[in-house]
Design an enzyme around this catalytic site. Structure first.
Site, PDB file in Angstrom:
ATOM      1  N   ARG A  77       2.636  -3.055  16.864  1.00 58.46           N
ATOM      2  CA  ARG A  77       1.265  -3.192  16.324  1.00 58.46           C
ATOM      3  C   ARG A  77       0.643  -1.837  15.980  1.00 58.46           C
ATOM      4  O   ARG A  77      -0.262  -1.745  15.161  1.00 58.46           O
ATOM      5  CB  ARG A  77       0.374  -3.973  17.299  1.00 58.46           C
ATOM      6  CG  ARG A  77      -1.087  -4.071  16.876  1.00 58.46           C
ATOM      7  CD  ARG A  77      -1.895  -5.119  17.628  1.00 58.46           C
ATOM      8  NE  ARG A  77      -1.603  -5.132  19.038  1.00 58.46           N
ATOM      9  CZ  ARG A  77      -2.080  -4.235  19.921  1.00 58.46           C
ATOM     10  NH1 ARG A  77      -2.893  -3.280  19.507  1.00 58.46           N
ATOM     11  NH2 ARG A  77      -1.754  -4.323  21.191  1.00 58.46           N
ATOM     12  N   TYR A 130     -14.618 -10.640  -5.054  1.00 56.35           N
ATOM     13  CA  TYR A 130     -13.738 -11.702  -4.572  1.00 56.35           C
ATOM     14  C   TYR A 130     -14.500 -12.601  -3.580  1.00 56.35           C
ATOM     15  O   TYR A 130     -15.235 -12.097  -2.721  1.00 56.35           O
ATOM     16  CB  TYR A 130     -12.520 -11.055  -3.903  1.00 56.35           C
ATOM     17  CG  TYR A 130     -11.556 -12.049  -3.322  1.00 56.35           C
ATOM     18  CD1 TYR A 130     -10.784 -12.863  -4.140  1.00 56.35           C
ATOM     19  CD2 TYR A 130     -11.425 -12.185  -1.946  1.00 56.35           C
ATOM     20  CE1 TYR A 130      -9.907 -13.778  -3.601  1.00 56.35           C
ATOM     21  CE2 TYR A 130     -10.542 -13.099  -1.399  1.00 56.35           C
ATOM     22  CZ  TYR A 130      -9.790 -13.895  -2.234  1.00 56.35           C
ATOM     23  OH  TYR A 130      -8.924 -14.804  -1.696  1.00 56.35           O
ATOM     24  N   ASP A 201     -12.510  -2.171  -3.937  1.00 55.06           N
ATOM     25  CA  ASP A 201     -11.405  -3.129  -4.045  1.00 55.06           C
ATOM     26  C   ASP A 201     -10.854  -3.024  -5.470  1.00 55.06           C
ATOM     27  O   ASP A 201     -11.524  -3.406  -6.430  1.00 55.06           O
ATOM     28  CB  ASP A 201     -11.925  -4.545  -3.751  1.00 55.06           C
ATOM     29  CG  ASP A 201     -10.824  -5.602  -3.782  1.00 55.06           C
ATOM     30  OD1 ASP A 201      -9.763  -5.346  -4.393  1.00 55.06           O
ATOM     31  OD2 ASP A 201     -11.034  -6.690  -3.210  1.00 55.06           O
ATOM     32  N   LYS A 226      -1.155  -9.654  -4.310  1.00 52.38           N
ATOM     33  CA  LYS A 226      -1.289  -9.777  -5.764  1.00 52.38           C
ATOM     34  C   LYS A 226      -0.293  -8.827  -6.459  1.00 52.38           C
ATOM     35  O   LYS A 226       0.887  -8.999  -6.326  1.00 52.38           O
ATOM     36  CB  LYS A 226      -2.742  -9.517  -6.174  1.00 52.38           C
ATOM     37  CG  LYS A 226      -3.775 -10.235  -5.280  1.00 52.38           C
ATOM     38  CD  LYS A 226      -3.749 -11.746  -5.420  1.00 52.38           C
ATOM     39  CE  LYS A 226      -4.581 -12.484  -4.381  1.00 52.38           C
ATOM     40  NZ  LYS A 226      -5.976 -12.130  -4.299  1.00 52.38           N
TER      41      LYS A 226
HETATM   42  C1  LIG Z   1      -6.847 -12.066  -3.272  1.00 50.95           C
HETATM   43  C2  LIG Z   1      -7.874 -11.021  -3.216  1.00 50.95           C
HETATM   44  C3  LIG Z   1      -8.366 -10.544  -1.993  1.00 50.95           C
HETATM   45  C4  LIG Z   1      -7.916 -11.104  -0.663  1.00 50.95           C
HETATM   46  O1  LIG Z   1      -6.574 -10.855  -0.417  1.00 50.95           O
HETATM   47  P1  LIG Z   1      -5.666 -11.791   0.547  1.00 50.95           P
HETATM   48  O2  LIG Z   1      -4.351 -11.103   0.531  1.00 50.95           O
HETATM   49  O3  LIG Z   1      -5.655 -13.161  -0.042  1.00 50.95           O
HETATM   50  O4  LIG Z   1      -6.332 -11.777   1.897  1.00 50.95           O
HETATM   51  C5  LIG Z   1      -9.298  -9.531  -2.029  1.00 50.95           C
HETATM   52  N1  LIG Z   1      -9.766  -9.027  -3.183  1.00 50.95           N
HETATM   53  C6  LIG Z   1      -9.330  -9.469  -4.380  1.00 50.95           C
HETATM   54  C7  LIG Z   1      -9.888  -8.874  -5.631  1.00 50.95           C
HETATM   55  C8  LIG Z   1      -8.377 -10.487  -4.441  1.00 50.95           C
HETATM   56  O5  LIG Z   1      -7.969 -10.939  -5.634  1.00 50.95           O
END
Ligand SMILES: *Cc1c(COP(=O)(O)O)cnc(C)c1O
Length: 418
Positions: A77, A130, A201, A226
């Site tokens: 961890r 998001y 982000d 993604k």
């Molecule tokens: C999918 C997504 C998230 C969250 O990610 P997870 O891996 O599903 O927890 C955060 N920000 C954006 C822009 C996303 O497309």
């Protein structure tokens, strides 16, 4: 705070391969980067193995304190070789001081926010972000007595919302649904002028297209699920920081909240990262062509893609991004019914949420993620979700095949209206 932990050096920064990091292009970095203490000479596997041991043998009690000072592994961890291989690669891609990998994008986002906030603090966040991040900021942070103000995705609006107890500025670019672009340089500068931590982000672009830390942003977060993974087959997240102290703060919080990625998933993510630059380049080229096609079809009302001159942030995107991304948003004329007919008649492009993978994915937010079961009409209006709005993540398929698929389904959507 303990100064013991340090971001792992890659063999490139350690000078082990005799190459200068800054001379190496992203396409090469993702292939050759390793943690510098990974393996002995003449025993280096080409593919990083999965080390799924939960714990690591300690030679002596003194050895344990050496590990704390000089790096190494104690317990899964805290860190482990497979996750660390992802971290050194991401750090170099983002040109940051260090990266911390997580079990999901939301784990990266929630842990990063909690790393820089305490009770009584205030956050200014863009509203068009998001949905999971919005939910965390709006409904979970207040439970820790942390206030949040949402503004338009615009640095001047964010500036006006700053209060004496503001500690964090949170942004997302490109943002859903309308693929708006935030000025990274202004965002970074605002945070540094007022000594606030800026968190960005950048999931919807990827580090191949923009490196926010180079514009002065403090922390970049990504959903590794993604573009980074890129094959819709894993769940992961990564945070990368501008300074070593910021890295240490997030690292220590990851240890406390426990959100590290599993070594198995880290191995999948590493495999995905090796093709990130070539996948993204192909996806962006496809997206540009498809956005231009969509703009000419009579069933389409409006196309939102930063690569089109008609997009309100086209000039800004051109200035700060290497390519215009693989996310397209568009409105189908006539609203919900024709939009449903359109998405249900595609054969190559698949009806699914998520984005950033090799497969082209499409969704209709007004009847799916933001549908009547989940939100009211007022909430949809507030989030800018139109009735005929389509969200499209363009994959690596042949662009003629994608255009043909879109055309036949759009023709069916036109017939509904008539
Ligand atoms: C999918 C997504 C998230 C969250 O990610 P997870 O891996 O599903 O927890 C955060 N920000 C954006 C822009 C996303 O497309």
């Amino acid at each position: 705070m303990s100064k013991l932990w340090k971001p792992t050096l890659s063999q490139l920064e350690a000078g082990l391969d005799g190459l200068k990091v800054d001379d190496i292009k992203d396409e090469t970095k993702v292939i050759i980067t390793r943690a510098h203490h990974d393996f002995k000479e003449h025993e280096v596997p080409v593919t990083t193995p999965i080390v799924h041991s939960a714990t690591y043998r300690i030679n002596s009690v003194k050895h344990y304190s050496n590990i704390l000072q000089e790096g190494g592994y104690i317990y899964v961890r805290l860190n482990n070789p497979t996750c660390e291989a992802v971290e050194v690669t991401m750090k170099l891609l983002e040109k940051g001081a260090g990266s911390v990998v997580f079990g999901s994008g939301m784990a990266a986002i929630s842990t990063t926010l909690l790393s820089f906030l305490k009770a009584g603090d205030h956050v200014v966040s863009c509203a068009s972000i998001y949905s999971g991040s919005y939910d965390f900021l709006k409904h979970h942070l207040p439970a820790f007595n942390i206030d949040v103000t949402f503004t338009g995705n615009d640095v001047n609006e964010m500036k006006k919302a700053i209060r004496p107890n503001t500690k964090v500025l949170y942004g997302e670019s490109p943002s859903n649904p309308l693929i708006t672009i935030l000025d990274m340089e202004e965002f970074g500068r605002l945070g540094r002028t007022l000594n606030l931590t800026t968190i960005m982000d950048a999931t919807c672009s990827s580090p191949v297209i923009i490196k926010p830390i180079q514009y002065g942003v403090d922390v970049v977060v990504h959903s590794g699920t993604k573009f980074l993974g890129g094959h819709s087959d894993l769940c992961a997240g990564v945070a990368t920081t501008r300074t070593e102290d910021q890295w240490r703060t997030i690292f220590i919080n990851r240890r406390a909240y426990g959100g590290i990625l599993s070594p198995f998933e880290a191995s999948l993510l590493l495999r995905g990262l090796k093709t990130l630059p070539i996948r993204v380049e192909r996806e962006c080229d496809n997206a540009q062509r498809l956005a231009e096609f969509l703009s000419t079809h009579p069933a389409v009302q409006k196309v939102y893609y930063p690569g089109l001159k008609s997009h309100k942030d086209h000039e800004l995107a051109k200035k700060q991004m290497r390519k215009f991304g693989a996310m397209i948003c568009f409105d189908i004329k006539g609203g919900v019914e024709p939009a449903k007919v359109f998405v249900q008649n595609l054969h190559v492009i698949q009806l699914a949420v998520s984005l950033g993978g090799v497969d082209s994915l499409i969704s209709h937010p007004a009847s799916m993620t933001h549908g009547p079961m989940i939100m009211t009409q007022d909430e949809r209006d507030e989030h800018g979700i139109g009735d005929g709005q389509i969200r499209f993540s363009v994959g690596v398929e042949d662009s003629d095949d994608l255009i043909n698929d879109l055309r036949q389904a759009l023709d069916k959507a036109l017939a509904v209206k008539a």
